[in-house]
Design a protein around this motif. Structure first.
Motif, PDB file in Angstrom:
ATOM      1  N   THR A   4     -23.539  62.018 -11.856  1.00 55.48           N
ATOM      2  CA  THR A   4     -23.894  63.011 -10.272  1.00 55.48           C
ATOM      3  C   THR A   4     -23.585  63.950 -10.223  1.00 55.48           C
ATOM      4  O   THR A   4     -24.507  64.290  -9.505  1.00 55.48           O
ATOM      5  CB  THR A   4     -22.886  61.899  -9.597  1.00 55.48           C
ATOM      6  N   HIS A   5     -23.413  64.857 -11.200  1.00 51.71           N
ATOM      7  CA  HIS A   5     -23.449  66.557 -10.412  1.00 51.71           C
ATOM      8  C   HIS A   5     -22.434  67.495 -11.746  1.00 51.71           C
ATOM      9  O   HIS A   5     -21.834  66.054 -12.716  1.00 51.71           O
ATOM     10  CB  HIS A   5     -22.107  66.695  -8.943  1.00 51.71           C
ATOM     11  N   GLY A   6     -22.981  68.552 -11.784  1.00 52.62           N
ATOM     12  CA  GLY A   6     -22.377  68.903 -12.972  1.00 52.62           C
ATOM     13  C   GLY A   6     -20.328  69.121 -13.199  1.00 52.62           C
ATOM     14  O   GLY A   6     -20.786  69.714 -14.057  1.00 52.62           O
ATOM     15  N   MET A  41     -12.695  55.664  -4.466  1.00 51.01           N
ATOM     16  CA  MET A  41     -12.931  56.032  -5.954  1.00 51.01           C
ATOM     17  C   MET A  41     -12.537  57.930  -5.278  1.00 51.01           C
ATOM     18  O   MET A  41     -11.902  57.969  -4.291  1.00 51.01           O
ATOM     19  CB  MET A  41     -14.189  56.488  -6.327  1.00 51.01           C
ATOM     20  N   HIS A  42     -11.991  58.450  -6.797  1.00 53.29           N
ATOM     21  CA  HIS A  42     -11.990  60.173  -6.290  1.00 53.29           C
ATOM     22  C   HIS A  42     -10.955  59.838  -5.227  1.00 53.29           C
ATOM     23  O   HIS A  42     -10.311  60.863  -4.125  1.00 53.29           O
ATOM     24  CB  HIS A  42     -13.263  60.608  -5.577  1.00 53.29           C
ATOM     25  N   TYR A  43      -9.448  59.648  -5.922  1.00 50.14           N
ATOM     26  CA  TYR A  43      -8.472  59.966  -5.358  1.00 50.14           C
ATOM     27  C   TYR A  43      -7.136  59.722  -6.255  1.00 50.14           C
ATOM     28  O   TYR A  43      -7.042  58.773  -6.693  1.00 50.14           O
ATOM     29  CB  TYR A  43      -7.951  58.747  -3.747  1.00 50.14           C
ATOM     30  N   GLY A  46     -21.461  59.461  -5.796  1.00 50.50           N
ATOM     31  CA  GLY A  46     -20.540  60.712  -6.323  1.00 50.50           C
ATOM     32  C   GLY A  46     -19.482  61.529  -5.463  1.00 50.50           C
ATOM     33  O   GLY A  46     -18.637  61.158  -4.605  1.00 50.50           O
ATOM     34  N   ASP A  47     -19.472  62.089  -5.175  1.00 51.38           N
ATOM     35  CA  ASP A  47     -18.654  62.989  -4.813  1.00 51.38           C
ATOM     36  C   ASP A  47     -19.803  63.882  -3.376  1.00 51.38           C
ATOM     37  O   ASP A  47     -20.254  64.431  -3.879  1.00 51.38           O
ATOM     38  CB  ASP A  47     -18.565  65.003  -5.540  1.00 51.38           C
ATOM     39  N   THR A  48     -19.551  63.606  -2.016  1.00 45.31           N
ATOM     40  CA  THR A  48     -19.736  64.075  -1.450  1.00 45.31           C
ATOM     41  C   THR A  48     -19.019  63.728   0.361  1.00 45.31           C
ATOM     42  O   THR A  48     -17.814  63.501   0.200  1.00 45.31           O
ATOM     43  CB  THR A  48     -21.392  62.863  -0.756  1.00 45.31           C
ATOM     44  N   GLY A 108     -16.969  68.951 -14.109  1.00 44.15           N
ATOM     45  CA  GLY A 108     -16.126  68.639 -15.129  1.00 44.15           C
ATOM     46  C   GLY A 108     -15.561  66.773 -15.158  1.00 44.15           C
ATOM     47  O   GLY A 108     -15.503  66.868 -15.730  1.00 44.15           O
ATOM     48  N   ASP A 109     -15.434  67.572 -13.666  1.00 40.38           N
ATOM     49  CA  ASP A 109     -14.487  65.841 -13.436  1.00 40.38           C
ATOM     50  C   ASP A 109     -15.716  64.423 -13.193  1.00 40.38           C
ATOM     51  O   ASP A 109     -15.288  63.541 -13.294  1.00 40.38           O
ATOM     52  CB  ASP A 109     -13.615  66.075 -11.945  1.00 40.38           C
ATOM     53  N   HIS A 110     -16.759  65.102 -13.693  1.00 38.59           N
ATOM     54  CA  HIS A 110     -18.138  63.989 -13.508  1.00 38.59           C
ATOM     55  C   HIS A 110     -18.737  64.310 -15.053  1.00 38.59           C
ATOM     56  O   HIS A 110     -19.069  63.310 -15.400  1.00 38.59           O
ATOM     57  CB  HIS A 110     -18.818  63.683 -12.015  1.00 38.59           C
ATOM     58  N   LEU A 111     -18.801  65.430 -15.345  1.00 37.80           N
ATOM     59  CA  LEU A 111     -19.695  65.804 -16.704  1.00 37.80           C
ATOM     60  C   LEU A 111     -19.059  65.095 -17.131  1.00 37.80           C
ATOM     61  O   LEU A 111     -19.313  64.061 -18.178  1.00 37.80           O
ATOM     62  CB  LEU A 111     -20.126  67.270 -16.026  1.00 37.80           C
ATOM     63  N   GLY A 164      -9.966  55.484 -13.325  1.00 36.03           N
ATOM     64  CA  GLY A 164      -9.539  56.229 -12.710  1.00 36.03           C
ATOM     65  C   GLY A 164     -10.704  57.238 -12.385  1.00 36.03           C
ATOM     66  O   GLY A 164     -11.658  57.853 -12.845  1.00 36.03           O
ATOM     67  N   HIS A 165     -10.198  57.862 -11.192  1.00 39.85           N
ATOM     68  CA  HIS A 165     -11.028  59.018 -10.408  1.00 39.85           C
ATOM     69  C   HIS A 165     -12.352  58.436  -9.565  1.00 39.85           C
ATOM     70  O   HIS A 165     -12.717  57.674  -9.505  1.00 39.85           O
ATOM     71  CB  HIS A 165     -11.010  60.122 -11.727  1.00 39.85           C
ATOM     72  N   SER A 166     -13.660  58.826 -10.772  1.00 35.26           N
ATOM     73  CA  SER A 166     -14.460  58.284 -10.263  1.00 35.26           C
ATOM     74  C   SER A 166     -15.442  57.771 -11.345  1.00 35.26           C
ATOM     75  O   SER A 166     -16.999  57.287 -11.375  1.00 35.26           O
ATOM     76  CB  SER A 166     -16.015  59.796  -9.098  1.00 35.26           C
TER      77      SER A 166
HETATM   78 MN    MN Z   1     -15.145  65.388  -8.289  1.00 32.77          MN
END
Ligand code: MN
Ligand code: NI
Length: 228
Positions: free
Chosen positions: A48-50, A190-192, A141-143, A52-55, A7-9
């Motif tokens: 990918t980045h800092g 992803m990320h939806y 990642g998120d981009t 919270g939904d990725h860390l 789920g998410h990323s």
């Molecule tokens: Mn995100």
């Protein structure tokens, strides 16, 4: 090599020789039916980045499993206070790990780390090109959509994991252009649909893909086999 969507990323990669997580947002992820305790046997965690939904659960999984956390230099530095094994990289850098090669790619986004004492600088956001068992996976990642993605066509990506939710990242239309740039064999959105603000119909994304690219909508918890 098996690819599981959490789920998410968040993704789990299970190959014969290595087990890895990418952006392991499990606890508090409304679309993940998983429990973080399930993931104690992990060799590598990619962040990918800092945000919270990725860390996500990186600290707890990293501590329990002893996994090596691969992330940008600033986040690696931040995570070292938790006694995690970290491997810092940076944009454009490629490194040969025991399982295969990893390249850190640019992302157009933020990377601040939210803490109880405010936001900490988290370096530049990134994506990863990860080679496992000869299969090349690109996790964006998120981009937002970038011209830099045209360079990824030279990487011969087998499977691209692309955000489509809009607002914080590319929407479906921009992600379709990203696919034209990247030219992967297969793409997984992803990320939806994790939060209301990133609600989209992934079928719309898949319907607009070039004919030679297979779009695969993965349900949270679903595993697919990817082979050469
Ligand atoms: Mn995100
Ligand atoms: Ni983010």
């Amino acid at each position: 090599m098996k690819l599981k969507y959490l789920g998410h990323s968040a993704f789990y990669i299970d190959s014969a020789n290595v087990k890895m997580l990418i952006d392991p947002f499990i606890t508090g992820n409304p679309t993940s039916g998983e429990h973080v305790d399930h993931y104690y046997n992990i060799d590598y965690i990619f962040v990918t980045h800092g945000h919270g939904d990725h860390l996500g659960d990186t600290v707890s999984i990293g501590k329990k499993s002893g996994a090596t956390v691969v992330t940008n230099f600033e986040i690696a530095n931040y995570l070292s206070q938790f006694q995690l094994n970290c491997h810092g990289m940076h944009i454009g850098g490629r490194h040969k790990f025991d399982f295969g090669t990893v390249k850190m790619t640019p992302a157009l986004h933020g990377s601040g780390i939210q803490t109880d004492h405010g936001m900490i600088y988290g370096g530049n956001p990134a994506g990863f090109v990860i080679e496992v068992d000869g299969v090349k996976i690109y996790h964006a990642g998120d981009t937002g959509l970038t011209m830099d993605m045209q360079l990824l066509a030279r990487e011969n990506i087998d499977n691209a994991l692309l955000p489509i939710g809009g607002n914080f990242t590319m929407d479906s239309e921009d992600a379709q252009i990203a696919v034209e740039f990247i030219k992967p064999k297969m793409v997984v959105p992803m990320h939806y649909n994790t939060f209301e603000i990133i609600t989209v119909n992934p079928e719309d994304f898949v319907a607009g893909l070039p004919e030679n690219v297979s779009g695969r909508i993965m349900k949270s918890g679903e595993t697919i086999e990817i082979s050469l």
